[in-house]
Design an enzyme around this catalytic site. Structure first.
Site, short mmCIF file in Angstrom:
data_model
loop_
_atom_site.label_atom_id
_atom_site.label_comp_id
_atom_site.label_asym_id
_atom_site.label_seq_id
_atom_site.Cartn_x
_atom_site.Cartn_y
_atom_site.Cartn_z
N CYS A 1 0.95 48.53 32.78
CA CYS A 1 0.89 47.58 32.16
C CYS A 1 2.46 46.85 31.64
O CYS A 1 2.52 45.53 31.50
CB CYS A 1 -0.05 47.47 30.90
SG CYS A 1 0.69 48.75 29.55
N GLN B 1 -1.54 56.52 24.92
CA GLN B 1 -0.71 57.82 25.32
C GLN B 1 -0.73 58.62 23.85
O GLN B 1 -0.74 59.98 24.04
CB GLN B 1 0.59 57.54 25.76
CG GLN B 1 1.05 58.81 26.35
CD GLN B 1 2.53 58.47 27.13
OE1 GLN B 1 2.75 57.64 27.65
NE2 GLN B 1 3.33 59.62 26.91
N HIS C 1 3.64 53.49 32.45
CA HIS C 1 2.72 52.38 32.05
C HIS C 1 2.84 51.11 32.93
O HIS C 1 3.71 50.44 32.97
CB HIS C 1 2.63 52.18 30.63
CG HIS C 1 2.35 53.25 29.74
ND1 HIS C 1 1.19 53.15 28.82
CD2 HIS C 1 3.06 54.45 29.37
CE1 HIS C 1 1.04 54.35 28.20
NE2 HIS C 1 2.21 54.90 28.37
N CYS D 1 -4.69 52.22 30.03
CA CYS D 1 -4.36 52.00 28.73
C CYS D 1 -5.47 51.03 28.27
O CYS D 1 -6.10 50.05 28.76
CB CYS D 1 -3.15 51.05 28.39
SG CYS D 1 -3.19 49.25 28.77
N GLU D 2 -5.97 51.08 26.75
CA GLU D 2 -6.98 50.55 26.49
C GLU D 2 -6.57 48.75 25.86
O GLU D 2 -7.65 48.15 25.71
CB GLU D 2 -7.49 51.29 25.13
CG GLU D 2 -6.72 51.18 23.86
CD GLU D 2 -7.26 51.85 22.71
OE1 GLU D 2 -8.24 52.57 22.96
OE2 GLU D 2 -6.86 51.57 21.53
N HIS D 3 -5.54 48.62 25.99
CA HIS D 3 -5.14 47.12 25.87
C HIS D 3 -4.95 46.28 26.91
O HIS D 3 -5.47 45.24 26.80
CB HIS D 3 -3.74 46.94 25.27
CG HIS D 3 -3.47 47.92 23.86
ND1 HIS D 3 -2.52 48.95 23.75
CD2 HIS D 3 -4.14 48.16 22.79
CE1 HIS D 3 -2.82 49.80 22.65
NE2 HIS D 3 -3.66 49.07 21.98
N HIS D 4 -4.81 46.80 28.11
CA HIS D 4 -5.01 46.05 29.19
C HIS D 4 -5.70 46.39 30.33
O HIS D 4 -6.00 45.69 31.29
CB HIS D 4 -3.56 45.75 30.04
CG HIS D 4 -2.37 45.28 28.75
ND1 HIS D 4 -1.76 46.06 28.08
CD2 HIS D 4 -2.19 44.08 28.53
CE1 HIS D 4 -0.90 45.38 27.42
NE2 HIS D 4 -1.17 44.20 27.61
ZN LIG Z 1 -1.44 48.42 28.23
#
Ligand SMILES: [Zn+2]
Length: 212
Positions: A171, A141, A169, A100-103
């Protein structure tokens, strides 16, 4: 009707060893940053167990993001054949591993891909490789699902394309935001799969998933 499960991966198909084309300068730069990260989280990067960790992590991250240097369109074109077959082609249970590009924490699961050819077919393994090329990048995703669909639709120009991804996920799971075993399902359709409810239902039935 053509229905195929993706082949289970063997151990040596999964490892980092397979990709030998590391960019040494990038590995060196990344290693320096990971050494700093170890220090910042309170570790001692010089202790024996961590001595080579920055370099290992650098190689791992380069492998896990090597999709940036792969052109999925070329993958499809490398095995594109003229064929009059006009029934649904499904490859289901394609294992995907992404981050995931956020975490920058992994999400992983299965992709199911279908298309209805309109003059051209591609090698079944190529669909799995397209999914992999887009997976090995920083992703969400939803975008991953749409990118796979659009790549197949734009390249093969079939009568319709369908992509469903079911993933966990880490995260969410590791950070305790949601239920431990929650699975996120995303879907993207074009053409016949959008316009014809029966075609879409047939696909959903064959992959054995319930879309909410
Ligand atoms: Zn994430």
């Amino acid at each position: 009707m053509k229905l195929e499960s993706s082949e289970p991966r063997t151990g040596n198909d999964n490892g980092y060893e397979k990709i030998e084309r590391y960019d040494n300068q990038t590995i060196q730069d990344l290693s320096g940053h990971y050494r700093d990260i170890l220090t910042l989280i309170g570790e001692d990067p010089e202790r024996e167990g961590l001595n080579k960790t920055p370099e290992r992590v650098a190689k791992a991250i380069q492998y896990l993001t090597n999709g940036y240097s792969i052109d999925p369109v070329e993958i499809l074109k490398s095995a594109m054949f003229r064929e009059d077959y006009q029934q649904m082609v499904i490859v289901k249970d394609i294992e995907i591993y992404s981050m995931c590009e956020h975490h920058m924490i992994p999400f992983f699961g299965k992709a199911h891909i279908a298309y209805i050819p309109d003059g051209y077919i591609t090698g079944l393994s190529k669909l799995a490789r397209v999914a992999e090329a887009f997976s090995r990048r920083l992703q969400v995703q939803e975008r991953l699902t749409v990118q796979i669909r659009d790549c197949i639709q734009d390249t093969l120009q079939p009568l319709g394309t369908a992509v469903v991804i079911e993933a966990k996920h880490l995260c969410m799971i590791m950070r305790g935001v949601q239920k431990q075993n929650s699975i996120t399902t995303t879907s993207a359709f074009t053409g016949e799969f959008l316009e014809n409810a029966r075609t879409r239902e047939e696909f959903i039935h064959l992959i054995g998933t319930r879309l909410s």
